[in-house]
Motif scaffolding. Structure first.
Motif, mmCIF file in Angstrom:
data_model
loop_
_atom_site.group_PDB
_atom_site.id
_atom_site.type_symbol
_atom_site.label_atom_id
_atom_site.label_comp_id
_atom_site.label_asym_id
_atom_site.label_seq_id
_atom_site.Cartn_x
_atom_site.Cartn_y
_atom_site.Cartn_z
ATOM 1 N N VAL A 95 85.008 -53.248 -12.833
ATOM 2 C CA VAL A 95 84.198 -52.440 -11.924
ATOM 3 C C VAL A 95 84.910 -52.337 -10.585
ATOM 4 C CG1 VAL A 95 81.887 -52.120 -10.967
ATOM 5 C CG2 VAL A 95 82.197 -53.495 -13.018
ATOM 6 N N VAL A 96 84.940 -51.136 -10.039
ATOM 7 C CA VAL A 96 85.540 -50.928 -8.721
ATOM 8 C C VAL A 96 84.537 -50.200 -7.842
ATOM 9 C CG1 VAL A 96 87.447 -49.885 -7.439
ATOM 10 C CG2 VAL A 96 87.818 -50.717 -9.772
ATOM 11 N N PHE A 97 84.296 -50.727 -6.631
ATOM 12 C CA PHE A 97 83.448 -50.016 -5.669
ATOM 13 C C PHE A 97 84.355 -49.381 -4.632
ATOM 14 C CE2 PHE A 97 79.885 -53.406 -6.117
ATOM 15 C CZ PHE A 97 79.631 -52.955 -7.394
ATOM 16 N N GLN A 98 84.067 -48.146 -4.306
ATOM 17 C CA GLN A 98 84.867 -47.485 -3.287
ATOM 18 C C GLN A 98 83.911 -46.820 -2.312
ATOM 19 O OE1 GLN A 98 87.772 -44.996 -5.110
ATOM 20 N NE2 GLN A 98 89.318 -45.764 -3.702
ATOM 21 N N LYS A 138 87.325 -55.036 -3.625
ATOM 22 C CA LYS A 138 88.659 -55.454 -3.192
ATOM 23 C C LYS A 138 89.749 -54.773 -4.022
ATOM 24 C CE LYS A 138 86.764 -59.005 -0.863
ATOM 25 N NZ LYS A 138 86.707 -59.095 0.593
ATOM 26 N N LEU A 139 89.338 -54.165 -5.106
ATOM 27 C CA LEU A 139 90.319 -53.524 -5.986
ATOM 28 C C LEU A 139 90.680 -52.156 -5.413
ATOM 29 C CD1 LEU A 139 88.667 -54.372 -9.401
ATOM 30 C CD2 LEU A 139 90.680 -55.428 -8.381
ATOM 31 N N VAL A 173 94.618 -44.460 -14.150
ATOM 32 C CA VAL A 173 94.890 -44.899 -12.788
ATOM 33 C C VAL A 173 95.652 -46.213 -12.787
ATOM 34 C CG1 VAL A 173 92.858 -43.770 -11.786
ATOM 35 C CG2 VAL A 173 92.688 -46.116 -12.645
ATOM 36 N N ALA A 174 96.253 -46.491 -11.654
ATOM 37 C CA ALA A 174 96.856 -47.815 -11.448
ATOM 38 C C ALA A 174 95.911 -48.583 -10.539
ATOM 39 C CB ALA A 174 98.216 -47.667 -10.792
ATOM 40 N N LEU A 175 95.633 -49.810 -10.958
ATOM 41 C CA LEU A 175 94.641 -50.598 -10.224
ATOM 42 C C LEU A 175 95.346 -51.790 -9.588
ATOM 43 C CD1 LEU A 175 91.565 -50.671 -9.793
ATOM 44 C CD2 LEU A 175 91.438 -52.172 -11.774
ATOM 45 N N TYR A 176 95.258 -51.870 -8.285
ATOM 46 C CA TYR A 176 95.940 -52.951 -7.568
ATOM 47 C C TYR A 176 94.966 -54.097 -7.310
ATOM 48 C CZ TYR A 176 98.291 -55.436 -3.801
ATOM 49 O OH TYR A 176 98.853 -56.413 -3.005
ATOM 50 N N LEU A 177 95.375 -55.300 -7.720
ATOM 51 C CA LEU A 177 94.551 -56.484 -7.507
ATOM 52 C C LEU A 177 95.208 -57.353 -6.443
ATOM 53 C CD1 LEU A 177 94.683 -55.786 -10.799
ATOM 54 C CD2 LEU A 177 93.015 -57.616 -10.881
ATOM 55 N N PRO A 178 94.722 -57.310 -5.210
ATOM 56 C CA PRO A 178 95.378 -58.070 -4.132
ATOM 57 C C PRO A 178 95.399 -59.560 -4.458
ATOM 58 C CG PRO A 178 93.687 -56.584 -3.264
ATOM 59 C CD PRO A 178 93.520 -56.606 -4.737
ATOM 60 N N PRO A 179 96.573 -60.187 -4.411
ATOM 61 C CA PRO A 179 96.697 -61.611 -4.799
ATOM 62 C C PRO A 179 95.770 -62.509 -3.980
ATOM 63 C CG PRO A 179 98.852 -60.614 -4.463
ATOM 64 C CD PRO A 179 97.856 -59.587 -4.039
ATOM 65 N N ASP A 180 95.514 -62.110 -2.741
ATOM 66 C CA ASP A 180 94.676 -62.901 -1.861
ATOM 67 C C ASP A 180 93.220 -62.910 -2.322
ATOM 68 O OD1 ASP A 180 94.454 -64.474 0.327
ATOM 69 O OD2 ASP A 180 93.806 -62.823 1.640
ATOM 70 N N ASN A 181 92.830 -61.846 -3.021
ATOM 71 C CA ASN A 181 91.427 -61.725 -3.443
ATOM 72 C C ASN A 181 91.185 -62.141 -4.883
ATOM 73 O OD1 ASN A 181 90.470 -60.742 -0.950
ATOM 74 N ND2 ASN A 181 91.357 -58.744 -1.432
ATOM 75 N N SER A 204 78.711 -58.790 -7.308
ATOM 76 C CA SER A 204 79.244 -58.744 -8.660
ATOM 77 C C SER A 204 80.736 -59.040 -8.616
ATOM 78 C CB SER A 204 78.960 -57.394 -9.305
ATOM 79 O OG SER A 204 79.023 -56.370 -8.357
ATOM 80 N N SER A 205 81.257 -59.391 -9.759
ATOM 81 C CA SER A 205 82.648 -59.818 -9.846
ATOM 82 C C SER A 205 83.281 -59.318 -11.122
ATOM 83 C CB SER A 205 82.739 -61.344 -9.854
ATOM 84 O OG SER A 205 82.617 -61.849 -8.566
#
Lengths: 357, 275
Positions: A322-325, A282-283, A342-350, A235-236
């Protein structure tokens, strides 16, 4: 280059079942055709087997043009979804059938049949009838019946879909090992993305009669090119935006969540509308109140516990994310609660940039 | 466990029916075959094997033997066999043709197959006289054969059709995929699946054909008499019930022997499929 086929628009009635398929399957690889039902993957397989003919284009197997050659003259064998074992023949007679048709001497055929049965670990059942076997055993017989002929290409039409989950997972591994040890070219049709990811060297993701993307499992998963691939394989989270600037290290995209950096800026122009895709695992969720680069504010809407991981549904900028942990990664201070900010970080690489559909 | 109550509730009616109207009359007939004709359509003592002797071609004192009965029996067998073979040749492909049509056409064709039954069988056989007379074919053995094939083809087609309906055609692809050319693929993948219907159809054709008398009587005439005509004659004009009974039992014995040898060869499963 071993199998090459290209053909345009075989139309069944008014609808195009397959449209402009151009695939190049390599000798000895485990190749999967992955897609939802009705995407044309089975039709494509049947064209390879010779049961159906393309309206246009060519099927080349092992350098030879096989277009229009009937199935019994092709050095290609199929493992059918329904097994299609001959009910009135014993297991060994079923497996021996192809060799008999080729005129292999009986003694030699018997040895090869037993070898094939041992390969799929069903030799003990050689003299049984198919109706005395379980589904998994029948599938092994169907497999033996196909590989015993040493075909140039082995076609597998969702061979595991009728089996229960546990057996399916066992056979996935076995099938992949078998392919490796035989060095045979496998073309595997499935609608199960996990199955395709586990077994394949390369996967062609199909949708509506077209190949959406072709590549290795990691490529497809990490760098999906279209929204369809991003969502069909796992999923994305899709985020729409407009390109603000492009530089040597990537691009900045203006979204409802503010500007986001991605390292995948190749071929982008400022002002262009794009869709960004990021995998849920990845989040990274953090408790910081301050947002830094590529962080957005979100609220926890729902938490779904699935055993190995927690799935968080977050609300941000009028969009659901959606975030999987993984449970193993969740520390004491990372156990988030309903309605928490919450603060959600989106890695630029992903953050992958999708092609416009 | 089959309790008494359950026996009467389930098997009772059928058993009683069979006992009253099949087993008992058959035993009476069997008894007759060992008696003598005292007058027209009358039987009485003493007990004797005379009727059975005559069935096998001997005279009353077992002195002389003639081949007349053997000839009639042999004719019955080969005519029944040939008409069954013709039914197979004609009906087997027909069953496939019907089964492969779409639902509407299929129903229409099945209806056409059954429609003749709406008219009395005797009338339909008489109609053949009118059809065949211009060709100077009545009475003749060819006319009998024609009439028999005509009469039995539907009984052959229907069971085969129901087998063809159930065919798993994917097996045909599997056979082709494994290198079988079309005919071979058909024989491996499709033909065995039609066997139950084929056997049922053959039995439904051959058994009545063996005992037929209406068709051979009307279209065949005296020179081509079948065992059925011979039996009919004993219970009719000749009024010789012991002889007729013995002939009937011979016919029944031949059919049972055939079924038994088939069942032995096909085993348990063969009998199951047969029913």
């Amino acid at each position: 280059m071993d199998v090459f086929k290209s053909f345009r628009s075989p139309s069944g009635g008014e609808t195009r079942v397959l449209d402009d398929i151009d695939l190049d399957i390599r000798r000895g690889e485990f190749f999967s055709l992955l897609g939802p039902s009705g995407c044309g993957k089975t039709t494509l397989l049947r064209i390879l087997a010779g049961f159906e003919q393309p309206d246009a284009g060519q099927v080349i197997i092992g350098g030879q043009d096989m277009t229009g050659v009937p199935p019994h003259l092709r050095n290609v064998n199929t493992v059918f979804q329904s097994y299609a074992l001959f009910p009135h023949l014993s297991v060994q007679d079923n497996v021996a059938f192809g060799l008999k048709m080729k005129g292999v001497p009986a003694a030699q055929a018997r040895t090869r049949v037993m070898q094939a049965l041992e390969r799929v670990r069903i030799a003990d059942f050689a003299s049984r009838r198919p109706d005395q076997l379980s589904g998994g055993q029948r599938q092994r017989v169907a497999l033996a019946r196909a590989i015993v002929n040493e075909p140039q290409v082995l076609l597998l039409d969702e061979p595991l879909s009728a089996l229960d989950l546990k057996l399916r997972k066992e056979l996935q591994v076995e099938l992949a090992n078998l392919q490796e040890s035989l060095g045979m070219t496998f073309v595997f049709v499935t609608h199960d993305q996990e199955e395709a990811l586990v077994m394949s060297d390369r996967i062609a993701v199909m949708n509506r009669g077209r190949v959406e993307q072709l590549g290795r499992a990691e490529e497809l998963y990490e760098r999906p090119r279209t929204a369809f691939v991003a969502n069909f394989l796992g999923s994305s989270n899709l985020i729409e935006g407009t390109v603000l600037s492009v530089d040597g290290k990537g691009a900045t995209v203006q979204t409802v969540h503010g500007p986001l950096r991605t390292t995948h800026g190749e071929g982008l122009r400022p002002g262009q509308n794009v869709t960004l895709s990021v995998r849920p695992e990845k989040l990274r969720m953090e408790r910081d109140d301050e947002t830094e680069g590529n962080e957005i504010r979100a609220t926890v809407d729902d938490i779904v516990y699935t055993g190995a991981e927690n799935q968080y549904l977050l609300r941000a900028g009028g969009q659901q994310l959606v975030v999987f942990q993984l449970n193993a990664d969740i520390g004491a201070d990372e156990d988030f609660d309903y309605e928490e900010q919450v603060a959600l970080y989106l890695p630029p690489d992903n953050l992958v940039v999708l092609e416009e559909a | 466990m089959l309790t008494v109550r359950r026996f009467f509730a389930t098997l009772g009616p059928g058993t009683l029916w069979l006992a009253a109207f099949l087993i008992v009359p058959a035993l009476v007939m069997l008894g007759y075959s060992f008696l003598t004709r005292t007058d027209l359509a009358q039987v009485g003592g003493p007990w004797t094997l005379e009727a059975w002797g005559r069935v096998f071609g001997y005279d009353a004192l077992f002195q002389e033997w003639t081949a007349d009965n053997a000839r009639v029996l042999w004719r019955s067998v080969w005519v029944a066999g040939l008409s069954t073979a013709l039914c197979v040749l004609m009906g087997y492909p027909l069953a496939f043709y019907i089964a492969r049509q779409d639902a509407r056409r299929k129903n229409l064709l099945l209806l056409l197959l059954i429609i003749p039954f709406w008219t009395n069988f005797l009338i339909r056989v008489y109609a053949w006289i009118l059809i065949l007379r211009p060709f100077d074919l009545v009475p003749s053995l060819s006319a009998t054969l024609l009439g028999m094939v005509y009469a039995f083809v539907p009984f052959f087609v229907l069971p085969v059709y129901s087998s063809v309906e159930k065919i798993d055609w994917r097996l045909l692809e599997a056979a082709q995929d494994l290198g079988a050319p079309p005919l071979r693929a058909f024989m491996t993948a499709v033909f065995p699946q039609t066997l139950p219907g084929l056997v049922a159809g053959i039995l439904l054709t051959f058994i009545p054909a063996l005992g037929t008398f209406v068709v051979s009587d009307i279209l065949g005439g005296a020179k081509t008499a079948m065992v059925g005509n011979l039996i009919q004659n004993q219970f009719g004009q000749a009024g010789d019930w012991p002889y007729g009974s013995a002939l009937s039992f011979l016919l029944m014995g031949m059919v049972l022997l055939g079924l038994w040898s088939y069942a032995r060869r096909a085993g348990q499963k063969g009998l199951e499929e047969l029913v």
